[in-house]
Design an enzyme around this catalytic site. Sequence first.
Site, PDB file in Angstrom:
ATOM      1  N   CYS A  86       0.933  -1.407   0.015  1.00  0.00           N
ATOM      2  CA  CYS A  86      -0.100  -0.074  -0.042  1.00  0.00           C
ATOM      3  C   CYS A  86       0.719   1.317  -0.229  1.00  0.00           C
ATOM      4  O   CYS A  86       1.977   1.120   0.414  1.00  0.00           O
ATOM      5  CB  CYS A  86      -0.800  -0.053   1.110  1.00  0.00           C
ATOM      6  SG  CYS A  86      -1.920  -1.404   1.477  1.00  0.00           S
TER       7      CYS A  86
ATOM      8  N   ARG B  37       5.344  -0.430  -5.904  1.00  0.00           N
ATOM      9  CA  ARG B  37       5.122  -0.986  -4.686  1.00  0.00           C
ATOM     10  C   ARG B  37       4.337  -2.063  -4.834  1.00  0.00           C
ATOM     11  O   ARG B  37       4.225  -3.149  -4.043  1.00  0.00           O
ATOM     12  CB  ARG B  37       4.810  -0.096  -3.629  1.00  0.00           C
ATOM     13  CG  ARG B  37       5.794   0.938  -3.213  1.00  0.00           C
ATOM     14  CD  ARG B  37       5.059   1.836  -2.033  1.00  0.00           C
ATOM     15  NE  ARG B  37       4.794   1.483  -0.977  1.00  0.00           N
ATOM     16  CZ  ARG B  37       5.667   1.409   0.181  1.00  0.00           C
ATOM     17  NH1 ARG B  37       6.637   2.257   0.163  1.00  0.00           N
ATOM     18  NH2 ARG B  37       5.246   1.082   1.246  1.00  0.00           N
TER      19      ARG B  37
ATOM     20  N   TRP C  86      -3.141  -2.629  -1.563  1.00  0.00           N
ATOM     21  CA  TRP C  86      -2.726  -4.009  -1.637  1.00  0.00           C
ATOM     22  C   TRP C  86      -3.489  -4.880  -0.737  1.00  0.00           C
ATOM     23  O   TRP C  86      -3.382  -4.716   0.297  1.00  0.00           O
ATOM     24  CB  TRP C  86      -1.083  -4.069  -1.536  1.00  0.00           C
ATOM     25  CG  TRP C  86      -0.573  -5.498  -2.045  1.00  0.00           C
ATOM     26  CD1 TRP C  86      -0.245  -5.802  -3.180  1.00  0.00           C
ATOM     27  CD2 TRP C  86      -0.387  -6.623  -1.074  1.00  0.00           C
ATOM     28  NE1 TRP C  86       0.190  -7.268  -3.161  1.00  0.00           N
ATOM     29  CE2 TRP C  86       0.163  -7.593  -1.939  1.00  0.00           C
ATOM     30  CE3 TRP C  86      -0.375  -6.811   0.161  1.00  0.00           C
ATOM     31  CZ2 TRP C  86       0.399  -8.991  -1.486  1.00  0.00           C
ATOM     32  CZ3 TRP C  86       0.068  -8.077   0.846  1.00  0.00           C
ATOM     33  CH2 TRP C  86       0.411  -9.315  -0.072  1.00  0.00           C
TER      34      TRP C  86
ATOM     35  N   ASN D   1      -1.845   2.267   5.854  1.00  0.00           N
ATOM     36  CA  ASN D   1      -1.002   0.913   5.258  1.00  0.00           C
ATOM     37  C   ASN D   1      -0.663  -0.030   6.558  1.00  0.00           C
ATOM     38  O   ASN D   1      -0.677   0.465   7.777  1.00  0.00           O
ATOM     39  CB  ASN D   1       0.302   1.558   5.022  1.00  0.00           C
ATOM     40  CG  ASN D   1       0.370   2.113   3.784  1.00  0.00           C
ATOM     41  OD1 ASN D   1      -0.625   2.245   2.995  1.00  0.00           O
ATOM     42  ND2 ASN D   1       1.736   2.647   3.291  1.00  0.00           N
ATOM     43  N   GLY D   2      -0.825  -1.441   6.406  1.00  0.00           N
ATOM     44  CA  GLY D   2      -0.730  -2.278   7.661  1.00  0.00           C
ATOM     45  C   GLY D   2      -1.929  -3.239   7.851  1.00  0.00           C
ATOM     46  O   GLY D   2      -2.629  -3.159   7.112  1.00  0.00           O
TER      47      GLY D   2
ATOM     48  N   GLU E  77      18.078 -17.715  -6.116  1.00  0.00           N
ATOM     49  CA  GLU E  77      17.945 -16.637  -6.700  1.00  0.00           C
ATOM     50  C   GLU E  77      17.145 -16.473  -8.150  1.00  0.00           C
ATOM     51  O   GLU E  77      16.566 -15.854  -8.673  1.00  0.00           O
ATOM     52  CB  GLU E  77      19.006 -15.635  -6.471  1.00  0.00           C
ATOM     53  CG  GLU E  77      18.943 -14.000  -6.946  1.00  0.00           C
ATOM     54  CD  GLU E  77      17.630 -13.425  -6.216  1.00  0.00           C
ATOM     55  OE1 GLU E  77      17.196 -13.763  -5.267  1.00  0.00           O
ATOM     56  OE2 GLU E  77      17.214 -12.285  -6.858  1.00  0.00           O
TER      57      GLU E  77
ATOM     58  N   LYS F  66      13.735 -15.290  -9.228  1.00  0.00           N
ATOM     59  CA  LYS F  66      13.623 -14.192 -10.403  1.00  0.00           C
ATOM     60  C   LYS F  66      12.638 -14.653 -11.452  1.00  0.00           C
ATOM     61  O   LYS F  66      11.681 -14.038 -11.783  1.00  0.00           O
ATOM     62  CB  LYS F  66      14.777 -13.901 -11.072  1.00  0.00           C
ATOM     63  CG  LYS F  66      15.704 -12.895 -10.432  1.00  0.00           C
ATOM     64  CD  LYS F  66      15.189 -11.532 -10.023  1.00  0.00           C
ATOM     65  CE  LYS F  66      14.538 -11.501  -8.876  1.00  0.00           C
ATOM     66  NZ  LYS F  66      15.322 -10.915  -7.556  1.00  0.00           N
TER      67      LYS F  66
ATOM     68  N   GLU G  14       8.821 -14.945  -9.950  1.00  0.00           N
ATOM     69  CA  GLU G  14       8.103 -13.695  -9.823  1.00  0.00           C
ATOM     70  C   GLU G  14       7.757 -12.983 -11.158  1.00  0.00           C
ATOM     71  O   GLU G  14       6.523 -12.453 -11.008  1.00  0.00           O
ATOM     72  CB  GLU G  14       9.319 -12.617  -9.122  1.00  0.00           C
ATOM     73  CG  GLU G  14       9.667 -13.088  -7.778  1.00  0.00           C
ATOM     74  CD  GLU G  14      10.487 -11.865  -7.195  1.00  0.00           C
ATOM     75  OE1 GLU G  14      11.743 -11.663  -7.600  1.00  0.00           O
ATOM     76  OE2 GLU G  14      10.027 -11.158  -6.403  1.00  0.00           O
TER      77      GLU G  14
ATOM     78  N   HIS H 114      18.643 -36.780  -5.069  1.00  0.00           N
ATOM     79  CA  HIS H 114      17.923 -36.886  -3.822  1.00  0.00           C
ATOM     80  C   HIS H 114      16.247 -36.745  -3.874  1.00  0.00           C
ATOM     81  O   HIS H 114      15.428 -36.579  -2.935  1.00  0.00           O
ATOM     82  CB  HIS H 114      18.336 -36.233  -2.581  1.00  0.00           C
ATOM     83  CG  HIS H 114      19.776 -36.812  -2.261  1.00  0.00           C
ATOM     84  ND1 HIS H 114      20.172 -37.971  -1.744  1.00  0.00           N
ATOM     85  CD2 HIS H 114      21.054 -36.396  -2.320  1.00  0.00           C
ATOM     86  CE1 HIS H 114      21.323 -38.225  -1.756  1.00  0.00           C
ATOM     87  NE2 HIS H 114      22.025 -36.848  -2.020  1.00  0.00           N
TER      88      HIS H 114
ATOM     89  N   LYS I 127       6.628  -4.476  -3.586  1.00  0.00           N
ATOM     90  CA  LYS I 127       8.008  -4.011  -3.546  1.00  0.00           C
ATOM     91  C   LYS I 127       8.632  -4.040  -1.951  1.00  0.00           C
ATOM     92  O   LYS I 127       9.520  -4.582  -1.809  1.00  0.00           O
ATOM     93  CB  LYS I 127       8.081  -2.459  -4.014  1.00  0.00           C
ATOM     94  CG  LYS I 127       9.790  -2.282  -4.106  1.00  0.00           C
ATOM     95  CD  LYS I 127      10.382  -3.290  -5.178  1.00  0.00           C
ATOM     96  CE  LYS I 127      11.980  -2.982  -4.994  1.00  0.00           C
ATOM     97  NZ  LYS I 127      12.893  -3.915  -5.735  1.00  0.00           N
TER      98      LYS I 127
HETATM   99  O1  M6R Z   1      13.209  -5.197   0.918  1.00  0.00           O
HETATM  100  P1  M6R Z   1      13.654  -6.276   1.348  1.00  0.00           P
HETATM  101  O2  M6R Z   1      15.302  -6.618   0.951  1.00  0.00           O
HETATM  102  O3  M6R Z   1      13.684  -6.713   2.988  1.00  0.00           O
HETATM  103  O4  M6R Z   1      12.647  -7.362   0.828  1.00  0.00           O
HETATM  104  C1  M6R Z   1      12.963  -8.723   0.817  1.00  0.00           C
HETATM  105  C2  M6R Z   1      12.013  -9.304   0.060  1.00  0.00           C
HETATM  106  O5  M6R Z   1      10.829  -8.819   0.069  1.00  0.00           O
HETATM  107  C3  M6R Z   1      12.379  -9.189  -1.388  1.00  0.00           C
HETATM  108  O6  M6R Z   1      13.738  -9.520  -1.745  1.00  0.00           O
HETATM  109  C4  M6R Z   1      11.494  -9.874  -2.659  1.00  0.00           C
HETATM  110  O7  M6R Z   1      11.657 -11.258  -2.474  1.00  0.00           O
HETATM  111  C5  M6R Z   1      11.881  -9.455  -3.956  1.00  0.00           C
HETATM  112  N1  M6R Z   1      10.524  -9.222  -4.729  1.00  0.00           N
HETATM  113  C6  M6R Z   1      12.655 -10.328  -4.473  1.00  0.00           C
HETATM  114  O8  M6R Z   1      12.830  -9.907  -6.116  1.00  0.00           O
END
Ligand code: M6R
Length: 609
Positions: free
Chosen positions: A2, A27, A76, A100-101, A482, A486, A489, A505, A604
Amino acid sequence: MCGIIGYIGNRQATPILIGGLRKLEYRGYDSAGVSVWNETEGNSRVVRCRGKLAGLEEKLKAEPAVGTVGIGHTRWATHGRPSDQNSHPHKAGPISVIHNGIIENHLALRQELAGAGAKFSSETDTEIFAHLVEHALIAGAPDLTTAVRRSLQKVRGSFAFVVMSDKEPGTLVAAKNSSPLVIGLGDGENYVASDVTAILAETRKVIFIDEGEMVTVTRSGVAITDFEGNPKTREPKMITWSSVQAEKGGFKHYMLKEIHEQPRAVADTLVGRVDLENDDVSLDGLELDVANIKRIIFIACGTSYHASMVGEFLVEAMARIPVEVDLASEFRYRDPILGPGDLVVAVSQSGETLDTMEAIREAKKKGAKVLAISNVLESSIPRLADYAFYTHAGPEIGVASTKAFTTQLVAMALLAIHLGRRTGKLTKERARELLADLVALPSKMRDVVEGSAQIQAIARRYGAANGCLFLGRGAQYPIALEGALKLKEISYIHAEGYAAGEMKHGPIALIDEHLPVVVIAPRGPSYEKTISNLAEVRARQGKIIAIATRGDNDIGGHSDDVIIVPDTALELSPILTVLPLQLLSYYVADFKGTDIDQPRNLAKSVTVE
Ligand code: M6R
């Protein structure tokens, strides 16, 4: 997640609110709305819309919101599905609220308020706060600030609220607990926002609001207090980075721009830290009590967690201090054993991830010292920690983290060398070699990101795959994780990251001629073993994309495609091997036509648990 913006001044509020919300789009959100106080009507008009801001703008053309005081929000969804009705602002009588929250005790409060006659028009937890403030005014609170303060006593959870009243239109009241809040100062006008980017086009003079504080904002000033009403003083700060740094600059997506910015981001993160004369690293003058660190525990989420896993490898190798890595979202729920000999390193690009913040609170409660590694100056996590060390990636707008990750890896290397020199486990000679390799990284990174045509062609061939496996050993294992994150996502293709030795395994069952397998195999002690894993994939007709070191003439014989990265120290190689994986995900997603910068369901910064 949000986004919040509020404006009070002498200009029309709506364009300022929409402009601010546009800057917060990155965000991630699913609906948006504004409430603007109309002087002529003596009332505020709420206009809300499920979906993107363009939809809200269309609605505003049909029903303009005119006035010089207003609040705006991108939502959000947490409590209640995305809909016009559940979008913020929420109104109860004269009160408009954005939030927010999460209000954790919302069910009990909803019952109590319903018993007192409140009628709810949404499924959200936020609407409860609007009713609480209205009831506080009916019960005799003399002004909006007092009504908000009394209402805050009743709510539990994480929040940033901004409240506006039709009865007191010269005032906005905001409050913060675990969600970011910043005030922008203008001349005869002021702003409230959840993120400095929302107001940067209007002002650079800002005040960051601390935990447990509320603020009354008028056209002529701001008054900060704690939730009990005790006044607080705070000097404004000037923001130096420009909003242009947060724009696309000719690239199709922020993510692609940010991938290409990595050589510069890494160079900026190294500036002033590498001491080539003394073969040492300065952590901006931080005085960590290294002699008394018995154990380091990294806590983080998502991509930052993967950077922390590389950190474990680097710190153990160079400083020989035992390291653990924990998911921040799990950490405090298992009553971790911590004490004064522990240094907790909290890694967060945004500096606002709620799980990481709560893990820090747990660590501090148990007597550990906390070092934050963050990319956002003055964000909540570095302010909560005992020490802060910043990456200098610049604003990262794409939801999928790229340049924040590689600069976190640089921060890990700097931390490990700094510690290694002080524990005496890293020799001057090895430190010299590592520092030389670190300084050489930006130009090697440029080589990789500029050679993206080959990766684009590979992505075109595998864009229709239903799944993908990423394999790596040692410090390349977190890079495999990672790479898989990616791809998931932004392309919505199911992907798994595995330690290459674990393949037999379980995941080997997945392999057939349709499964692309990305094997990260730079030269190093586990090269031969990784090649054996690669052969196992090949024997089952899996399609292999290998990431290998320049000069490796053997690996081509075992792979369908080879992407070459320059040579560097083994410890630093993740900073190069992750680049092709970012580009591969980007181009696969681009061919699929997904919303790369704002992938579905993602935010974000994750400011709820
Ligand atoms: O702002 P942060 O590094 O604490 O965020 C952690 C995760 O939410 C963030 O890395 C998320 O996994 C990303 N979307 C990865 O691309």
